[in-house]
Design an enzyme around this catalytic site. Structure first.
Site, PDB file in Angstrom:
ATOM      1  N   TYR A 136       0.825  -1.214   0.000  1.00 11.32           N
ATOM      2  CA  TYR A 136       0.000   0.000   0.000  1.00 11.32           C
ATOM      3  C   TYR A 136       0.861   1.268   0.000  1.00 11.32           C
ATOM      4  O   TYR A 136       0.407   2.320  -0.407  1.00 11.32           O
ATOM      5  CB  TYR A 136      -0.914   0.030   1.233  1.00 11.32           C
ATOM      6  CG  TYR A 136      -2.237  -0.671   1.052  1.00 11.32           C
ATOM      7  CD1 TYR A 136      -2.298  -2.024   0.745  1.00 11.32           C
ATOM      8  CD2 TYR A 136      -3.435   0.025   1.186  1.00 11.32           C
ATOM      9  CE1 TYR A 136      -3.513  -2.662   0.585  1.00 11.32           C
ATOM     10  CE2 TYR A 136      -4.651  -0.610   1.031  1.00 11.32           C
ATOM     11  CZ  TYR A 136      -4.688  -1.952   0.732  1.00 11.32           C
ATOM     12  OH  TYR A 136      -5.902  -2.567   0.581  1.00 11.32           O
ATOM     13  N   LYS A 187       3.135 -15.338   2.072  1.00 15.12           N
ATOM     14  CA  LYS A 187       3.472 -16.170   0.920  1.00 15.12           C
ATOM     15  C   LYS A 187       4.985 -16.369   0.893  1.00 15.12           C
ATOM     16  O   LYS A 187       5.678 -15.905  -0.015  1.00 15.12           O
ATOM     17  CB  LYS A 187       2.975 -15.507  -0.375  1.00 15.12           C
ATOM     18  CG  LYS A 187       1.471 -15.644  -0.589  1.00 15.12           C
ATOM     19  CD  LYS A 187       1.056 -17.059  -0.995  1.00 15.12           C
ATOM     20  CE  LYS A 187       1.442 -17.383  -2.430  1.00 15.12           C
ATOM     21  NZ  LYS A 187       1.091 -18.781  -2.791  1.00 15.12           N
ATOM     22  N   ASP A 220      -2.850 -18.114   0.701  1.00 15.74           N
ATOM     23  CA  ASP A 220      -3.903 -18.694  -0.152  1.00 15.74           C
ATOM     24  C   ASP A 220      -4.588 -19.845   0.577  1.00 15.74           C
ATOM     25  O   ASP A 220      -5.804 -20.027   0.485  1.00 15.74           O
ATOM     26  CB  ASP A 220      -3.343 -19.132  -1.514  1.00 15.74           C
ATOM     27  CG  ASP A 220      -2.118 -20.037  -1.410  1.00 15.74           C
ATOM     28  OD1 ASP A 220      -1.470 -20.079  -0.342  1.00 15.74           O
ATOM     29  OD2 ASP A 220      -1.814 -20.721  -2.410  1.00 15.74           O
ATOM     30  N   ASP A 244      -6.360  -7.080   3.928  1.00 15.02           N
ATOM     31  CA  ASP A 244      -7.495  -6.431   3.263  1.00 15.02           C
ATOM     32  C   ASP A 244      -8.421  -7.503   2.679  1.00 15.02           C
ATOM     33  O   ASP A 244      -9.635  -7.474   2.866  1.00 15.02           O
ATOM     34  CB  ASP A 244      -6.960  -5.509   2.152  1.00 15.02           C
ATOM     35  CG  ASP A 244      -8.079  -4.807   1.412  1.00 15.02           C
ATOM     36  OD1 ASP A 244      -9.011  -4.322   2.071  1.00 15.02           O
ATOM     37  OD2 ASP A 244      -8.031  -4.765   0.162  1.00 15.02           O
ATOM     38  N   ASP A 248     -12.306  -9.139   4.354  1.00 11.50           N
ATOM     39  CA  ASP A 248     -13.609  -9.149   3.660  1.00 11.50           C
ATOM     40  C   ASP A 248     -14.173 -10.561   3.651  1.00 11.50           C
ATOM     41  O   ASP A 248     -15.378 -10.770   3.845  1.00 11.50           O
ATOM     42  CB  ASP A 248     -13.465  -8.671   2.208  1.00 11.50           C
ATOM     43  CG  ASP A 248     -13.742  -7.178   2.048  1.00 11.50           C
ATOM     44  OD1 ASP A 248     -13.494  -6.430   3.004  1.00 11.50           O
ATOM     45  OD2 ASP A 248     -14.207  -6.774   0.962  1.00 11.50           O
TER      46      ASP A 248
END
Ligand code: IPM
Ligand code: MG
Length: 350
Positions: A136, A187, A220, A244, A248
């Site tokens: 970001y 990751k 993932d 982020d 959600d």
């Protein structure tokens, strides 16, 4: 000094923060509350989505509560002047590096989830999202023209040991007061920052928090585990971008974004930034049907984490639970109450 600075923002933001104000006044009428323009509406007023004055007031308040920012109206404004840039500027200006995003399933709402009741019943997890670093904010970034035609877009994912450690501490400390488990998601199989993240968290755990259970997951896989077996999670520690996305996803486990609050914290003693997880929802803005509970529960977190009123936070949380048990529902939860009626139902419980 302002106790609570309200930044209603855009879209449904003003509608839901108006209900926060009602609840706050009812619950603690000694709180000093101020309100300032922020996001798209600030851009319309003064040409910038975050003025220096508002940022200074935010840093000087005890807690800041933001409604929502953004909308199609500002889609063609240059990126650094968009409402979303104001939010990133506020997070980074206030140095609130640890974002607490709880996802809990109110018993009366277990059927509001798109997942089967038995998968989500009893869900109580919290995502700790690193909030002021990563892709970001990483440099370089931008889009450049290529000599032979076409363009090249660049974002940079970057983390330092210190950034990972300080947010890691928040996760481990929080886990100690809960079910004592941290799942760290990155990751490390493909990213350098992911490997560093795993190494730093492993070392921090060994040195300072060996009593807490630590599990590493590839992000993932975490996305999959969240819908497969979400009750395995207590505290999920992750970076800005994965946080982020995963937050959600976790929100939907509980029946939707309309219920979930968040808190962004910096060093102890500094003001916290509280935001509902939902966005500005331009499709329903102005209709008076937005669920105000995510914003109201963000105020609940502010009472707990910044305003030193955990007693009132407990009272408020219990009242929300009772209102839901009695069937209070806005359209996002399958009901027909308006924003104001939902807040009325809550005030009746208080
Ligand atoms: C969130 C939002 C923001 C983010 C946007 C509005 C900039 O999606 O708080 O999750 O990406 O952080
Ligand atoms: Mg988001």
């Amino acid at each position: 000094m302002t106790d609570l600075l309200l930044l209603p923002g855009d879209g449904i933001g003003p509608e839901v923060t108006a209900q926060v104000r009602r609840v706050a006044t009812h619950l603690a009428n000694d709180l000093s509350i101020e309100e300032r323009p922020f996001g798209g509406c600030s851009f319309d007023l003064s040409g910038t989505p975050l003025t220096d004055e508002v940022l200074a007031e935010a840093k000087a308040a005890k807690a800041v509560l933001m409604g929502a920012v953004g909308g199609p109206k500002w889609a063609s404004v240059p990126r650094h002047l968009r409402p979303e840039a104001a939010l990133l500027g506020l997070r980074s200006g206030m140095q609130v590096f640890a974002n607490l995003r709880p996802a809990f399933c109110f018993p009366s709402l277990a059927d509001a989830s798109t997942l089967k009741r038995e998968v989500v019943e009893g869900l109580d997890l919290i995502i700790i999202r690193e909030l002021t670093g990563g892709v970001y904010f990483g440099q370089p970034r931008g889009v450049e023209d290529l000599p032979g035609g076409g363009k090249r877009g660049v974002d940079t994912q970057v983390y330092t040991t210190a950034e990972i450690e300080r947010v890691g501490r928040v996760a481990f400390e929080l886990a100690r007061g809960r079910r004592n488990k941290v799942t760290s998601a990155e990751k490390s199989n493909v990213m350098e920052t992911g490997q560093l993240w795993r190494d730093v968290v492993t070392e921090l755990h060994r040195r300072e928090y060996p009593d807490v259970e630590l599990e590493h997951q590839l992000a993932d896989n975490t996305a999959m585990q969240l819908v497969k077996r979400p009750l395995q999670f207590d505290v999920i520690l992750t970076d800005n971008l994965f946080g982020d996305i995963l937050s959600d996803e976790a929100a939907q486990l509980t029946g939707g974004l309309g219920l979930l609050p968040s808190a962004a914290l910096g060093e102890p003693g500094k003001p916290g930034l509280y935001e509902p997880i939902h966005g500005s929802a331009p499709d329903i803005a102005g209709k008076g049907i937005a669920n105000p509970l995510a914003a109201i529960l963000s105020f609940e977190m502010a009472l707990r984490w910044s305003l030193d009123r955990a007693d009132l936070a407990d009272t408020l949380f219990a009242a929300v639970n009772r209102a839901l048990e009695k069937g209070a529902r806005t359209p996002d939860l399958g009901g027909s109450m308006t924003t104001v009626e939902m807040a009325d139902a809550l005030l009746a419980e208080l």
